[in-house]
Design an enzyme around this catalytic site. Sequence first.
Site, PDB file in Angstrom:
ATOM      1  CB  SER A 152      48.745  37.180 -47.695  1.00 10.96           C
ATOM      2  OG  SER A 152      48.666  36.014 -46.891  1.00 10.96           O
ATOM      3  CE1 TYR A 165      45.476  34.853 -51.536  1.00  9.70           C
ATOM      4  CE2 TYR A 165      46.612  33.802 -49.702  1.00  9.70           C
ATOM      5  CZ  TYR A 165      45.866  34.847 -50.214  1.00  9.70           C
ATOM      6  OH  TYR A 165      45.506  35.900 -49.396  1.00  9.70           O
TER       7      TYR A 165
HETATM    8  P1  NDP Z   1      36.640  38.478 -48.187  1.00  7.27           P
HETATM    9  O1  NDP Z   1      36.359  37.308 -49.050  1.00  7.27           O
HETATM   10  O2  NDP Z   1      35.780  38.733 -47.013  1.00  7.27           O
HETATM   11  O3  NDP Z   1      36.699  39.806 -49.072  1.00  7.27           O
HETATM   12  C1  NDP Z   1      37.253  39.817 -50.353  1.00  7.27           C
HETATM   13  C2  NDP Z   1      36.783  41.064 -51.063  1.00  7.27           C
HETATM   14  O4  NDP Z   1      37.398  41.115 -52.359  1.00  7.27           O
HETATM   15  C3  NDP Z   1      35.284  41.076 -51.272  1.00  7.27           C
HETATM   16  O5  NDP Z   1      34.801  42.371 -51.022  1.00  7.27           O
HETATM   17  C4  NDP Z   1      35.131  40.745 -52.742  1.00  7.27           C
HETATM   18  O6  NDP Z   1      33.978  41.393 -53.266  1.00  7.27           O
HETATM   19  C5  NDP Z   1      36.385  41.360 -53.319  1.00  7.27           C
HETATM   20  N1  NDP Z   1      36.757  40.791 -54.598  1.00  7.27           N
HETATM   21  C6  NDP Z   1      37.106  39.529 -54.882  1.00  7.27           C
HETATM   22  N2  NDP Z   1      37.328  39.388 -56.204  1.00  7.27           N
HETATM   23  C7  NDP Z   1      37.101  40.610 -56.765  1.00  7.27           C
HETATM   24  C8  NDP Z   1      37.143  41.108 -58.077  1.00  7.27           C
HETATM   25  N3  NDP Z   1      37.460  40.327 -59.121  1.00  7.27           N
HETATM   26  N4  NDP Z   1      36.864  42.415 -58.288  1.00  7.27           N
HETATM   27  C9  NDP Z   1      36.535  43.218 -57.259  1.00  7.27           C
HETATM   28  N5  NDP Z   1      36.461  42.798 -55.988  1.00  7.27           N
HETATM   29  C10 NDP Z   1      36.743  41.508 -55.741  1.00  7.27           C
HETATM   30  O7  NDP Z   1      38.166  38.267 -47.706  1.00  7.27           O
HETATM   31  P2  NDP Z   1      39.187  39.226 -46.918  1.00  7.27           P
HETATM   32  O8  NDP Z   1      38.554  40.464 -46.484  1.00  7.27           O
HETATM   33  O9  NDP Z   1      39.842  38.370 -45.938  1.00  7.27           O
HETATM   34  O10 NDP Z   1      40.232  39.513 -48.093  1.00  7.27           O
HETATM   35  C11 NDP Z   1      40.659  40.812 -48.451  1.00  7.27           C
HETATM   36  C12 NDP Z   1      42.102  40.717 -48.914  1.00  7.27           C
HETATM   37  O11 NDP Z   1      42.922  40.287 -47.836  1.00  7.27           O
HETATM   38  C13 NDP Z   1      42.355  39.743 -50.046  1.00  7.27           C
HETATM   39  O12 NDP Z   1      43.286  40.327 -50.940  1.00  7.27           O
HETATM   40  C14 NDP Z   1      42.976  38.535 -49.333  1.00  7.27           C
HETATM   41  O13 NDP Z   1      43.789  37.791 -50.182  1.00  7.27           O
HETATM   42  C15 NDP Z   1      43.754  39.220 -48.253  1.00  7.27           C
HETATM   43  N6  NDP Z   1      44.121  38.459 -47.074  1.00  7.27           N
HETATM   44  C16 NDP Z   1      43.189  37.788 -46.335  1.00  7.27           C
HETATM   45  C17 NDP Z   1      43.575  37.120 -45.173  1.00  7.27           C
HETATM   46  C18 NDP Z   1      42.613  36.336 -44.347  1.00  7.27           C
HETATM   47  O14 NDP Z   1      43.042  35.421 -43.606  1.00  7.27           O
HETATM   48  N7  NDP Z   1      41.319  36.649 -44.356  1.00  7.27           N
HETATM   49  C19 NDP Z   1      44.963  37.135 -44.721  1.00  7.27           C
HETATM   50  C20 NDP Z   1      45.852  37.862 -45.573  1.00  7.27           C
HETATM   51  C21 NDP Z   1      45.426  38.505 -46.687  1.00  7.27           C
HETATM   52  P3  NDP Z   1      32.977  40.819 -54.380  1.00  7.27           P
HETATM   53  O15 NDP Z   1      32.939  39.336 -54.234  1.00  7.27           O
HETATM   54  O16 NDP Z   1      31.690  41.506 -54.059  1.00  7.27           O
HETATM   55  O17 NDP Z   1      33.549  41.279 -55.684  1.00  7.27           O
HETATM   56  C1  8X3 Z   2      45.471  34.489 -46.071  1.00  2.00           C
HETATM   57  C2  8X3 Z   2      46.332  33.896 -45.023  1.00  2.00           C
HETATM   58  O1  8X3 Z   2      47.696  31.841 -44.411  1.00  2.00           O
HETATM   59  O2  8X3 Z   2      45.435  31.493 -45.217  1.00  2.00           O
HETATM   60  O3  8X3 Z   2      46.240  35.246 -46.933  1.00  2.00           O
HETATM   61  O4  8X3 Z   2      47.168  32.137 -46.739  1.00  2.00           O
HETATM   62  S1  8X3 Z   2      46.682  32.272 -45.369  1.00  2.00           S
END
Ligand code: NDP
Ligand code: 8X3
Length: 267
Positions: A152, A165
């Site tokens: 991120s 985070y």
């Molecule tokens: P979502 O919340 O939509 O998806 C997160 C996914 O991670 C879900 O499928 C969830 O599945 C899974 N997950 C969470 N905890 C666990 C666990 N303990 N074991 C297995 N699976 C897990 O968010 P995003 O798609 O946005 O996030 C995906 C990644 O991108 C993350 O690493 C996030 O930090 C990162 N990210 C997101 C950004 C944003 O602005 N959206 C920006 C930058 C990075 P389930 O709950 O079914 O286990």
């Molecule tokens: C998710 C992006 O800026 O909300 O990783 O941390 S931010």
Amino acid sequence: MGVDDLPMASRLANKWVLITGASSGFGAAAALRFAREGCHLLLGARRVDRLAQVAADAMKEGAGTAAVEALDVSKTSSVTSFAAWVRSRTAALDVLINNAGGALGLDTVAEGKDEDWETMFQTNVLGVLRMSREMIPLLAKAEGSVLLNVGSIAGRVAYEGGAAYCGAKAAELQITRALRLELCGTGIRVGTLDPGMAETEFSIVRFKGDAERANKVYAGVNPLTAEDVADAMVWMASRPPHVCIDEMIIKATDQAAIHKVHRRPLR
Ligand code: NDP
Ligand code: 8X3
């Protein structure tokens, strides 16, 4: 014609792609996007019912196969049994996407909660280490394989309320860099994809179900979508085997920097 001369779709067709956190957001969108390339999908997350729906949709999009298994990356025992399941389906893995993760809370350190900090480090940091440890032997058996971590911009620039985070995603960045060094010479490509704000379930999870607060994050902004990020994943994974995209930052045009977001007036 060598493998370097093949068009992108041909390079990914029939490849084995493992995506963690495939039940929503980037992971689910990536499953559909890799499906369109004709890949075999191995999908993990805790919500198996959601995974099953993603797999069904992926088959309609053209996946070779799409199989799902429960996975909690925060627990070594779950990662170990998930890895055994993966090995029962394939001897070699072409693409590992360590995507599972997220944020919990936006508290300052002074107000922070142990359980939130522990979850963020267990998933975003230790989850990546555990999955990588289990899958490196399978990646080593596939020519031109890719280990892609989802970081991120928060791992590169700190913000108030983001200490744990941002720290976890900074750890993910350094884990990626260490893996890139450790795996040099194996043919495994290692990279990190670091998005800025993208509208997924990320903020709903961060704010523990408070949809109104989550919606405010994206108010007046044209943020990235999960599909934008999935496109970038496919691009990174489909370079010729001698090309490694080490680090990619992807942000919405409206987000020039973590604190510099253009918002249109709300009607
Ligand atoms: P979502 O919340 O939509 O998806 C997160 C996914 O991670 C879900 O499928 C969830 O599945 C899974 N997950 C969470 N905890 C666990 C666990 N303990 N074991 C297995 N699976 C897990 O968010 P995003 O798609 O946005 O996030 C995906 C990644 O991108 C993350 O690493 C996030 O930090 C990162 N990210 C997101 C950004 C944003 O602005 N959206 C920006 C930058 C990075 P389930 O709950 O079914 O286990
Ligand atoms: C998710 C992006 O800026 O909300 O990783 O941390 S931010």
